[in-house]
Design an enzyme around this catalytic site. Structure first.
Site, PDB file in Angstrom:
ATOM      1  N   GLU A  76       3.418  -2.302   7.984  1.00 55.19           N
ATOM      2  CA  GLU A  76       4.690  -2.180   8.712  1.00 55.19           C
ATOM      3  C   GLU A  76       5.196  -0.732   8.720  1.00 55.19           C
ATOM      4  OE1 GLU A  76       7.290  -5.081   6.886  1.00 55.19           O
ATOM      5  OE2 GLU A  76       6.418  -6.707   8.068  1.00 55.19           O
ATOM      6  N   GLU A 221       1.537 -11.950   8.285  1.00 56.35           N
ATOM      7  CA  GLU A 221       2.380 -12.581   7.270  1.00 56.35           C
ATOM      8  C   GLU A 221       3.285 -13.599   7.948  1.00 56.35           C
ATOM      9  OE1 GLU A 221       4.692  -9.866   4.855  1.00 56.35           O
ATOM     10  OE2 GLU A 221       3.104  -8.362   4.893  1.00 56.35           O
TER      11      GLU A 221
END
Length: 437
Positions: A76, A221
């Site tokens: 991220e 995720e």
């Protein structure tokens, strides 16, 4: 434990040698990660990238028989909260790691990817069909997507309906779940009954608009925490994760991508050292507790249809550290002691709507003391707290608020590994739910 639960793929957030070696000859496919703080090194040095691939991919493939399938470059890195810290280094690092894999002859066996947060795209219309990449990172995203496409690698995205609920008190709760009764979102005749489908297809539209309609998507995720917030609880976590599993088992995707979903379920085990900057729930994503015991019933599609716990777990003695019965809650030393215990232990189960939210002041203090005491392997010194703590053999657990007992320290070769060190072995381990890839 992974094999017994039918878990066939895992995602790691780093390249810890012992963790990778343990996965050797297991038949479990692995996504190995490169932390964000290493991106600048690989961005500026192709030699460093080649060395990393040699040590952390080639070596484990050939020597330890680890089935490494992906290298996740960063995690991220374009989060808005990073304020552009990794904006200039992510693509060059990705490019150099890809070149290193190619030079090592692994380009067909191991694919690169960049796990990204869902905030890299947005919709001007609030509908999936309005999806495009964020304006401030648009050029960067297109470069990344092109490299992935050129190398037949997937776009990896993390999607968390829980976070939407956490940050927006007006978010419709039922829309977070796959079996919810929320009013569907209508997008030109296409109905979206849950947040995941709408978010996922916003990405599909973004890819399509920029000429990459067929790029594979992996959910890096997805999950639901069980504590640390009023919406982080066992019931919601079981409902959400079983919903994910039902989708995967049925091979049902989204309106724009109706085929099977590839998704990593976050996460395997609770992590009591994880940063709580995003929120106290961060330490409670595990499907299993810290000791490898299931938190709730969940069918992962394994041989038994139920979670299989870790076996032969050895705990420390049944004793706890609590606040002395004769100590006063207005003692001048107390605030500093509790702050110290929580800072070095874990008090994320204390607070409104959490599992220990119903404790009184003495209970809160005792919970903090015990957390620190257990984390330090029940050393007598760890229950002093300026004379305010005492050891008891009477379990202080109250209802859903469990006062934990730590796992025994274990020995590996000549080195002694602490309780917290034991958990480092599985830090950042995600379960992958196989869908036929």
């Amino acid at each position: 434990m992974l094999r017994e639960n039918g878990i066939q793929k895992v995602k790691l957030f780093d390249a810890d040698y012992d963790t990778l070696k343990a996965l050797g000859k297991s038949g479990i496919q692995v996504m190995v990660g490169i932390p964000n703080d290493m991106l600048s090194t690989f961005a500026s040095s192709s030699k460093a990238a080649e060395k990393w691939v040699s040590q952390n991919v080639s070596h484990h493939l050939t020597t330890n028989n680890v089935l490494i399938r992906y290298v996740a470059v960063g995690n991220e890195p374009f989060l808005a909260t990073y304020n552009g810290t990794f904006l200039r280094t992510t693509y060059p690092a990705l490019e150099n790691i890809q070149k290193a894999l190619t030079k090592a002859g692994l380009q067909n066996q191991v694919k690169v990817t960049v796990p990204l947060n869902a905030d890299v795209y947005e919709s001007a219309s609030t509908l999936p069909s309005g999806g495009d990449f964020r304006a401030d990172i648009h050029d960067n995203m297109i470069r990344i997507v092109k490299l992935l496409s050129d190398n037949e690698a997937p776009f990896t995205i993390n999607i968390y309906p829980f976070i939407s609920l956490y940050i927006d008190p007006n978010f419709p709760v039922e829309y977070a779940f796959f079996d919810g009764g929320a009013t569907p979102l209508n997008d030109g005749g296409t109905s979206y009954y849950n947040m995941f489908d709408a978010n996922h297809d916003t990405l599909v539209w973004a890819l399509q608009k920029n000429g990459f309609a067929n790029l594979p998507i992996v959910i890096g995720e997805i999950g639901w925490p069980t504590d640390g917030d009023r919406n982080a609880n066992i019931d919601y976590a079981q409902r959400f994760n079983q919903g994910v599993m039902a989708r995967i088992t049925a091979g049902r995707g989204t309106p724009m991508r109706p085929g099977p979903i590839d998704a990593y379920l976050f996460s395997l085990i609770d992590e009591d050292d994880k940063s709580i900057q995003p929120g106290n729930f961060e330490r409670h994503w595990g499907v299993f507790r810290f000791d490898g015991q299931p938190k709730y019933s969940l069918n992962l599609g394994g041989p038994t249809g139920a979670l299989v716990p870790a076996k032969n777990v050895s705990y420390l003695e049944k004793k706890w550290c609590i606040m002395k019965p004769n100590a006063r809650v207005d003692d001048a030393q107390l605030a500093a002691s509790v702050s110290y215990a929580c800072g070095r232990g874990d008090c994320t189960c204390l607070g409104y709507g959490t599992s220990c939210g119903g404790l009184d002041a003495r209970g809160n203090i005792s919970y903090a003391f015990n957390s620190y005491y257990q984390k330090n392997n029940q050393m007598d010194e760890a229950c002093k707290f300026d004379g305010l703590g005492t050891i008891t053999r009477a379990d202080p657990t109250v209802g859903s608020c469990v006062f934990e007992i730590a796992i025994k320290p274990y020995y590996s070769g000549a080195s002694r590994v602490s309780f917290s060190g034991l958990k480092t072995l599985v830090l950042g381990l995600c379960m992958f739910l196989l869908t036929g890839l």
